[in-house]
Write an enzyme that holds these catalytic residues in place. Structure first.
Site, short mmCIF file in Angstrom:
data_model
loop_
_atom_site.label_atom_id
_atom_site.label_comp_id
_atom_site.label_asym_id
_atom_site.label_seq_id
_atom_site.Cartn_x
_atom_site.Cartn_y
_atom_site.Cartn_z
N ASP A 328 0.86 -1.19 0.00
CA ASP A 328 0.00 0.00 0.00
C ASP A 328 0.89 1.23 0.00
O ASP A 328 2.01 1.17 0.46
CB ASP A 328 -0.82 0.05 1.30
CG ASP A 328 -2.02 -0.85 1.24
OD1 ASP A 328 -2.40 -1.26 0.14
OD2 ASP A 328 -2.59 -1.15 2.31
N ASP A 641 -5.07 -3.50 4.78
CA ASP A 641 -5.56 -3.12 6.11
C ASP A 641 -7.07 -3.30 6.27
O ASP A 641 -7.55 -3.52 7.36
CB ASP A 641 -5.14 -1.69 6.47
CG ASP A 641 -5.40 -0.72 5.33
OD1 ASP A 641 -6.18 -1.06 4.42
OD2 ASP A 641 -4.82 0.38 5.35
N ASP A 645 -9.46 -6.24 1.83
CA ASP A 645 -8.10 -6.69 1.52
C ASP A 645 -7.88 -8.15 1.92
O ASP A 645 -6.93 -8.78 1.47
CB ASP A 645 -7.07 -5.82 2.25
CG ASP A 645 -7.01 -4.41 1.70
OD1 ASP A 645 -7.36 -4.23 0.52
OD2 ASP A 645 -6.62 -3.49 2.44
N1 LIG Z 1 -11.73 9.84 4.85
C1 LIG Z 1 -11.93 10.01 3.55
N2 LIG Z 1 -13.05 10.59 3.12
C2 LIG Z 1 -13.27 10.77 1.82
N3 LIG Z 1 -12.44 10.39 0.87
C3 LIG Z 1 -11.30 9.79 1.22
C4 LIG Z 1 -10.97 9.57 2.58
N4 LIG Z 1 -9.79 8.97 2.62
C5 LIG Z 1 -9.40 8.81 1.38
N5 LIG Z 1 -10.28 9.30 0.51
C6 LIG Z 1 -10.19 9.32 -0.94
O1 LIG Z 1 -10.28 7.99 -1.42
C7 LIG Z 1 -9.12 7.64 -2.14
C8 LIG Z 1 -8.77 6.20 -1.89
O2 LIG Z 1 -8.50 6.01 -0.53
P1 LIG Z 1 -7.90 4.62 -0.03
O3 LIG Z 1 -7.87 4.67 1.44
O4 LIG Z 1 -8.58 3.52 -0.71
O5 LIG Z 1 -6.46 4.64 -0.61
P2 LIG Z 1 -5.26 5.54 -0.18
O6 LIG Z 1 -5.31 5.68 1.29
O7 LIG Z 1 -5.26 6.79 -0.97
O8 LIG Z 1 -4.01 4.77 -0.64
P3 LIG Z 1 -3.51 3.30 -0.18
O9 LIG Z 1 -4.40 2.38 -0.88
O10 LIG Z 1 -2.12 3.30 -0.67
O11 LIG Z 1 -3.61 3.22 1.28
C9 LIG Z 1 -8.06 8.61 -1.69
O12 LIG Z 1 -7.10 8.85 -2.67
C10 LIG Z 1 -8.85 9.86 -1.39
O13 LIG Z 1 -9.03 10.62 -2.57
CA LIG Z 2 -5.66 3.14 2.56
#
Ligand SMILES: Nc1ncnc2c1ncn2[C@@H]1O[C@H](COP(=O)(O)OP(=O)(O)OP(=O)(O)O)[C@@H](O)[C@H]1O
Ligand SMILES: [Ca+2]
Length: 909
Positions: A328, A641, A645
């Protein structure tokens, strides 16, 4: 508390009956209830008692052979033999027992480390405690990915869905409510307002009150039926066990041959019986399984120190074979310390100064400071960012002396938005009265957005949405321009996309903000309420890479391990960060979830080798990626996480879960947990994994060469019609005592310097690969021959002094082993390739073994037991010379070869 039909009671009644409030019970009360109701644990069924563990040590086949031998010796009147053999067996049993207890303890402590937790409210404060400490009356917060820690009557639900197959067999998640259910006899599956221990939250969140714990739960009623037997044996252990069995048969066959020929040659039956027992003992590496267990247990402890918690022992071996790490991005490769640096609203870019969670900073437009509260569009953007938020920003003292610092509880992304709001003086407190929240549609990685429903002072309800800009944009029909919603034209759409990309190119992680008026709050209960939105603007936050990640990735490269980034984030952001930290080589491909969707599994399998970054993917994509890599022969480590997943974590060769941010479900599916969520920890674990395997290989080689030597000595002596060169008791002594200590010390040998400069080992390689098998045979052969030579020399010069010849042979065998042990420290290099003093334990073990040998030879009461006589200086010169031959002759040859090779012109490369 007797069985109550909690589901048919109202929420207030449930709280009353469990004597609690929404603020939870007090710590003192909790302590009392814990005494009354006991720990919140399912009884684990039968526990292996220490006694049976001890007795197990004597169930070994080898021990049975020895017992039989003892019995026969006793019957024949050879009492010293019998008593000594029994003594050795008992000592060995005690040692094995102690080792196993230790190994078991360290595995149990692992279980503790990985034990589930529960988020509860006590004394009005939210805290996280071990799930075992829950008591009835506790108020529990549940979130997607949690395992429900006890039986709970729900008092609040937000899109809450629970998968209850472990209890009901129904695999579809059940949507939950808080309303009482009229039918008191409703089946478990129909009690929609209950969450049962062991079931899994797949979506949304909720709050509930604990009504039953431990064996009183529904799960407790059927606990006897579930056996959660985890794999605690590694493939290597299993293979060594098989090898042991084969060796038993080999030993029996050789023994039969020797005994029969011996008797035909006219040897006495007791003598031949002794020879047979000796051979059987010589052939079987008694100490091996115990030492493997210790080496694994100690290795696992070292991993814990480096922040990697092993949940499945077999993965310790697989780790060393990992050829791809899929990681990730957010929080693993990066710090998860978000700071909003830029935003875009009404066609203008604003920069925000300040760092970290300190809410000090300015809003600047083209380098000039502006007051964000005076600009309506900007102010609304900030308000929504703060309202559509579940994080908490507080000032806390870390220690008594330290200055209080700002800390964030909850999602760091949302924490960054609170900090941003605070910089403009917009806080949740300032908005709580003005625009209270009515409902929430929680974030998840598939939706990539989150919404809240609020009502302002004018009584108007609004749905406030934040989420991935590209996802949000598709759901917007309007855009706020100069304070008015304007119909979204394709050129406006383009402008947003461009602003988004230009921010992402600077490695910013972006969020979009939108809203829509809601006439009837019930609207948002429909299947897809986040539609027809009005777009307001973009927020871009930096999340710097973890400083140690760059090095860890280059280490992986040298070790032949490919690193792949899999992220929910935008492609451009992902690519920018991947370049920064060195994941993306020139020519490496970046693809996104949408492109992945158009690829067939076969196409993916063909191209997976060139892809280094997967952006905007959903957790479901991870499984496809794992499979495609595995089909190409890779051994895949995959992080995750969330709930979704879990399948990929399970399917990966090494599933890795985040210790801090990971959900229970992800952790349960994993083989390895990173207690610091850090990518570098994965690399550390792989390094340890390689080291552990190497060490096992070192002492397997050491012990087996010894056994080969012993068999050969005995076998050739029998064939040549010589008397027994080694007595059974001496062989037993060598196998159990003098070999054991150095072997254990090899188990904690520091890794070779080049351990992370070699390609990963092939998962299918046997432990004898890379010439280890050959080395066992050649060294074993030489050890056998030099021992035999010494024996023959002494016996032929003085046939009347058999005891002396045997003592010399015994000493030669031991010393040859103690010299050979240093050769075993390097898989490829040999004795000269490593600094001898690097492993003080080994020096200590070798000295102790040598002293013990001296003791057996020079301490008078020992002499009749081990049938030895004292040796003089000349004897020792003979012994040591012969003992040095096996190791040094081969080392010298190899060195010579290398010099020849170096001086010869080389044609390849
Ligand atoms: N709390 C939130 N509320 C609204 N949108 C969110 C929030 N957190 C993340 N996002 C949006 O959703 C997208 C995807 O989030 P996700 O958690 O799936 O992946 P990530 O945290 O960006 O990356 P990774 O998968 O590497 O952890 C993010 O890029 C962001 O634009
Ligand atoms: Ca994430």
């Amino acid at each position: 508390m007797q069985k109550t039909n909690w589901h048919s009671l109202g929420v207030p009644e449930c709280l009353q009956l469990t004597e609690t409030t929404v603020n939870g019970i007090s710590w003192k009360e909790a302590e009392q209830r814990r005494l009354r109701f006991g720990e919140n644990r399912l009884s684990e069924g039968e526990h292996v008692s220490l006694l049976s563990l001890f007795l197990n040590q004597f169930r070994d086949f080898m021990v049975l052979v020895l017992m039989a031998a003892t019995l026969i010796s006793g019957l024949l009147g050879e009492y010293t033999d019998a008593v000594t053999i029994i003594a050795i067996i008992v000592v060995n049993g005690i040692l094995g027992f102690l080792q196993e207890v230790r190994a078991e303890r360290s595995l149990a402590s692992l279980k503790q480390l990985a034990a589930p937790t529960a988020h509860i409210v006590r004394d009005g404060k939210k805290v996280t405690i071990p799930a075992a400490e829950l008591v009835p009356g506790d108020i529990v917060h549940l979130e997607s990915g949690d395992r429900v820690p006890a039986d709970i009557r729900l008092i609040r639900c937000q899109s809450l869905e629970i998968e209850e197959s472990s209890l009901t067999g129904e695999s579809l998640p059940v949507p939950k409510t808080t309303e009482p259910i009229e039918d008191p006899h409703a089946g478990i599956g129909d009690r929609r307002n209950m969450a049962y221990m062991g079931t899994m939250i797949t979506r949304g969140k909720g709050i509930g009150v604990v009504v039953a714990t431990g064996m009183d739960t529904e799960m407790g009623l059927i606990a006897d039926l579930i056996q959660t037997a985890e794999d605690t044996e590694t493939p290597l252990q299993r293979r060594l066990e098989q090898l042991g069995k084969i060796l038993v048969y080999v030993a029996l066959a050789i023994t039969a041959v020797v005994v029969v020929t011996g008797i035909m040659h006219g040897h006495g039956i007791y003598e031949m019986f002794l020879a047979g027992v000796s051979l059987a003992v010589a052939a079987i590496p008694e100490g091996l399984p115990a030492i493997v267990t210790i080496a694994l247990a100690l290795g696992v402890q070292r991993m814990i120190k480096r922040k990697a918690i092993v949940r499945k022992l077999p993965s310790v071996e697989t780790l060393g074979c990992a050829s791809v790490i899929c990681s990730d991005k957010t929080g693993t490769l990066t710090q998860n310390m978000m700071t909003v640096q830029q935003l875009w609203v009404n066609g203008q870019f604003y920069d925000i100064t300040g760092n970290g969670f300190e809410p000090d900073g300015e809003f600047q437009l083209a380098g000039k400071k502006v007051d964000p509260r005076k600009r309506d569009d900007l102010r609304r953007l900030l308000e929504i960012a703060v309202l559509c938020n579940n994080a908490e920003l507080t000032r806390e003292k870390a220690g008594s002396k330290q200055e209080p610092r700002w800390v964030v509880y909850g999602d760091p992304t949302e924490g960054a938005l609170l900090v941003l709001g605070a910089k403009a003086g917009i806080t949740p407190e300032s908005l709580a009265e003005v625009e209270p929240r009515l409902d929430e549609l929680p974030f998840d990685s598939n939706r990539k957005m989150m919404s809240v429903l609020t009502r302002n002072q004018a009584g108007e309800a609004q749905l406030l949405v934040k989420g991935a800009p590209d996802v949000l944009l598709e759901r917007c029909s309007h855009m706020l321009i100069d304070g008015k919603p304007v119909s979204m034209s394709s050129s406006l759409r383009k402008a947003v996309a461009q602003a988004n990309e230009s921010m992402a190119a600077g490695a910013l992680r972006n969020l979009g903000i939108a809203y829509r008026p809601v006439r009837n709050p019930a609207e948002i209960k429909t299947a897809d309420p986040e539609k027809g939105l009005v777009f307001i603007g973009l927020l871009g936050m930096i999340d710097p890479p973890r400083p140690e990640v760059y090095q860890a990735i280059s280490k992986c490269k040298k070790a032949g391990i490919k690193t792949v980034m899999i992220t929910g984030d935008h492609q451009v952001t992902a690519e920018a960060i991947a370049r920064q930290i060195g994941i993306l080589p020139p020519g490496g491909m970046v693809i996104n979830g949408a492109q992945l969707n158009t690829m067939s599994d076969k196409e993916l399998q063909e191209r997976v080798g060139d892809i280094y970054v997967y952006a905007r993917v959903s957790p479901e994509h991870k499984l496809r990626i794992v499979k495609a890599l595995q089909q190409n022969g890779h051994v895949v480590a995959m992080t995750g996480d969330g709930v979704n997943d879990a399948p990929a974590i399970k399917a990966a060769d090494i599933g890795i879960a985040m210790g801090r941010t990971g959900t229970d479900v992800a952790k349960e599916a994993s083989a390895l947990i990173l207690s610091d969520d850090n990518f570098a920890t994965i690399v550390a674990a792989i390094e340890e994994g390689r080291g552990i395997y190497d060490n096992i290989r070192k002492f397997v080689r050491y012990l087996l060469a010894s056994n080969v030597g012993e068999i050969l000595v005995m076998f050739f002596a029998m064939l040549a019609g010589l008397p027994l060169p080694l007595l059974p008791i001496q062989i037993l002594w060598v196998n159990l005592v003098t070999d054991g200590l150095p072997a254990i010390a090899l188990g904690v040998d520091p890794a070779e310097k080049n351990i992370m400069q070699k390609r990963p080992r092939n998962l299918k390689d046997s432990i004898f690969a890379n010439g280890v098998g050959l080395k066992i045979m050649t060294r074993g052969m030489l050890i056998g021959l030099s021992t035999l030579a010494v024996f023959w020399l002494m016996y032929s010069t003085d046939p009347n002094n058999l005891v002396k010849a045997q003592t010399m042979a015994f000493s030669t065998l031991v010393m040859a082993q103690l010299i050979q042990v240093f050769d075993c420290r390097s898989v490829e290099g040999g004795i000269f390739s490593r600094n001898i003093f690097e492993n003080p334990w080994l020096i200590l073990a070798v000295l102790t073994s040598a002293l013990l040998l001296g003791g057996v030879i020079y301490i008078e009461p020992m002499q009749p037991i081990f049938k030895t006589v004292p040796l003089n200086l000349w004897d020792w010169i003979v012994v040591l010379t012969a003992a040095a031959v096996p190791t040094f002759s081969l080392a010298a040859r190899r060195t010579a070869n290398r010099m020849v090779r170096r001086t010869r012109p080389s044609f390849h490369r």
